[in-house]
Design a protein around this motif. Structure first.
Motif, short mmCIF file in Angstrom:
data_model
loop_
_atom_site.label_atom_id
_atom_site.label_comp_id
_atom_site.label_asym_id
_atom_site.label_seq_id
_atom_site.Cartn_x
_atom_site.Cartn_y
_atom_site.Cartn_z
N GLY A 36 -27.67 -17.40 1.41
CA GLY A 36 -27.03 -18.64 0.99
C GLY A 36 -25.56 -18.72 1.35
N GLU A 37 -24.82 -17.60 1.20
CA GLU A 37 -23.38 -17.68 1.49
C GLU A 37 -23.11 -17.84 2.98
OE1 GLU A 37 -25.22 -14.66 0.16
OE2 GLU A 37 -23.44 -14.21 -1.01
N ILE A 38 -23.90 -17.18 3.81
CA ILE A 38 -23.70 -17.34 5.25
C ILE A 38 -24.09 -18.74 5.69
CG2 ILE A 38 -24.42 -16.55 7.53
CD1 ILE A 38 -22.60 -14.57 6.11
N LEU A 39 -25.22 -19.24 5.22
CA LEU A 39 -25.65 -20.59 5.58
C LEU A 39 -24.64 -21.63 5.12
CD1 LEU A 39 -29.46 -20.29 4.76
CD2 LEU A 39 -28.42 -20.42 7.03
N HIS A 40 -24.10 -21.45 3.92
CA HIS A 40 -23.10 -22.40 3.40
C HIS A 40 -21.84 -22.38 4.26
CE1 HIS A 40 -20.15 -24.22 0.67
NE2 HIS A 40 -21.17 -24.75 0.03
N ARG A 95 -31.71 -15.70 -1.16
CA ARG A 95 -32.36 -16.97 -0.87
C ARG A 95 -31.26 -17.99 -0.51
NH1 ARG A 95 -36.40 -16.93 1.02
NH2 ARG A 95 -37.12 -18.96 0.33
N PRO A 96 -31.60 -19.02 0.25
CA PRO A 96 -30.60 -20.01 0.65
C PRO A 96 -29.90 -20.69 -0.52
CG PRO A 96 -32.57 -20.23 2.00
CD PRO A 96 -32.91 -19.26 0.91
N THR A 97 -30.54 -20.72 -1.70
CA THR A 97 -29.95 -21.37 -2.87
C THR A 97 -28.99 -20.45 -3.64
OG1 THR A 97 -31.90 -20.70 -4.14
CG2 THR A 97 -31.90 -22.92 -3.19
N MET A 98 -28.87 -19.20 -3.22
CA MET A 98 -28.04 -18.23 -3.93
C MET A 98 -26.77 -17.96 -3.14
SD MET A 98 -31.17 -15.64 -4.89
CE MET A 98 -30.29 -14.62 -6.08
N ARG A 99 -25.69 -17.60 -3.85
CA ARG A 99 -24.40 -17.45 -3.17
C ARG A 99 -23.45 -16.66 -4.05
NH1 ARG A 99 -20.43 -22.30 -2.48
NH2 ARG A 99 -18.91 -21.53 -0.97
#
Length: 306
Positions: free
Chosen positions: A248-252, A219-223
């Motif tokens: 989440g890690e790629i989006l960040h 999920r986008p909130t996970m990394r």
């Protein structure tokens, strides 16, 4: 008309990890070739309920998976995988937990076989939850392990997993640890399988040559991984649309300017490309795509509906 219902144990007994890896590898190649109709999965209640579907055009077959996900229960994954084809009225329903952990492990096996050094034999596994055993089994299938370190803050859970795997990995030295940064310092391969929301270790903790698999954050909130690692590694992903929706890690890293979309290569095309030196640090990031579930369901259908 008949419907075959398969329990988690029956799925496990029917499909070996080697079979799963080979099937998922073929699936990624077909995905790259445009052979699948595969919408991005539906996530409800912030990812606690997931619906995934895939249609394989050449075989006129389809798979639909529905599951609930709760890390505070055992098993964390519960649901069903349903298989059907146009030429038959028979169908197959399989335990989603077993299929999901098996296919996720298989994808890691495919990526590790492509990206890890041929002589890699030291694995550090971060996270000893439900996905963990198949991460180890998959890596061991393609890179026989001499050393395994299991990292988890829950020492009892890590120890129980070590005991389970020791019976399967004859000749492998297994130890447990609680500090991810220290545990990855001498690893050849790292598998991250946690629900983390911040990086598990700094890039500086890793050796100069290492392959990292990250499967936990969906999920986008996970990394699980730091931006610096992604910026300084060859990054292979399962499928771009899914990654841009959920990782989440790629989006960040994209938002921070550490990487661009051009730095991301899908696994399917990478498998069919000419052999290349991917560099000393490689990362496989997967959020899981329905094709993988289809690949396992097809193996089961071939065994039980043929």
């Amino acid at each position: 008309m008949k419907t075959i219902n398969l329990s988690a144990q029956e799925v496990r007994e029917a499909v070996s990890m080697r079979e799963a890896i080979d099937a998922v590898r073929r699936g990624f190649v077909d995905l790259a070739g445009g052979e699948f109709e595969m919408p991005t999965r539906t996530a409800l209640r912030n990812g606690q309920f997931l619906v995934m579907s895939a249609h394989h055009r050449p075989t006129e077959s389809a798979m639909i998976k529905t599951l609930s996900l709760n890390f505070d229960r055992v098993p964390a994954i519960a649901g069903t995988v349903t298989w059907s084809t146009l030429d038959k009225v028979d169908s197959l329903i399989a335990d989603a937990g077993a299929v999901t952990t098996l296919r996720t492990g298989a994808a890691v096996g495919v990526a590790t076989d492509l990206l890890a050094a041929p002589d890699a034999d030291r694995l550090t596994l971060i996270g000893a939850g439900g996905q963990a055993p198949d991460q180890v089994r998959a890596v061991h299938t393609v890179r026989p392990l001499r050393h395994l370190t299991i990292v988890d803050t829950n020492t009892e859970r890590a120890g129980a997993l070590a005991d389970t795997l020791q019976a399967e990995l004859d000749g492998t030295e297994i130890r447990t640890a609680t500090d991810p940064a220290a545990a990855v310092s001498d690893a050849h391969i790292v598998c991250c399988a946690t629900p983390a929301t911040s990086p598990l270790f700094p890039e500086s903790a890793l050796p100069a040559q290492v392959h990292v698999n990250a499967i936990g954050a969906f999920r986008p909130t996970m990394r699980e991984l730091p931006d610096e690692l992604l910026a300084n590694s060859t990054v292979i992903i399962d499928e771009l649309d899914a990654i841009l929706e959920e990782s989440g890690e790629i989006l960040h890293a994209l938002e921070a300017g550490a990487i661009t979309k051009d730095d991301l290569t899908e696994l399917g095309p990478a498998l069919t490309a000419a052999p290349t030196d991917h560099g000393k640090r490689t990362v496989f990031k997967t959020v899981g795509v329905a094709m993988q579930d289809w690949a396992i369901a097809r193996l089961l259908a071939d065994k039980f509906l043929s």
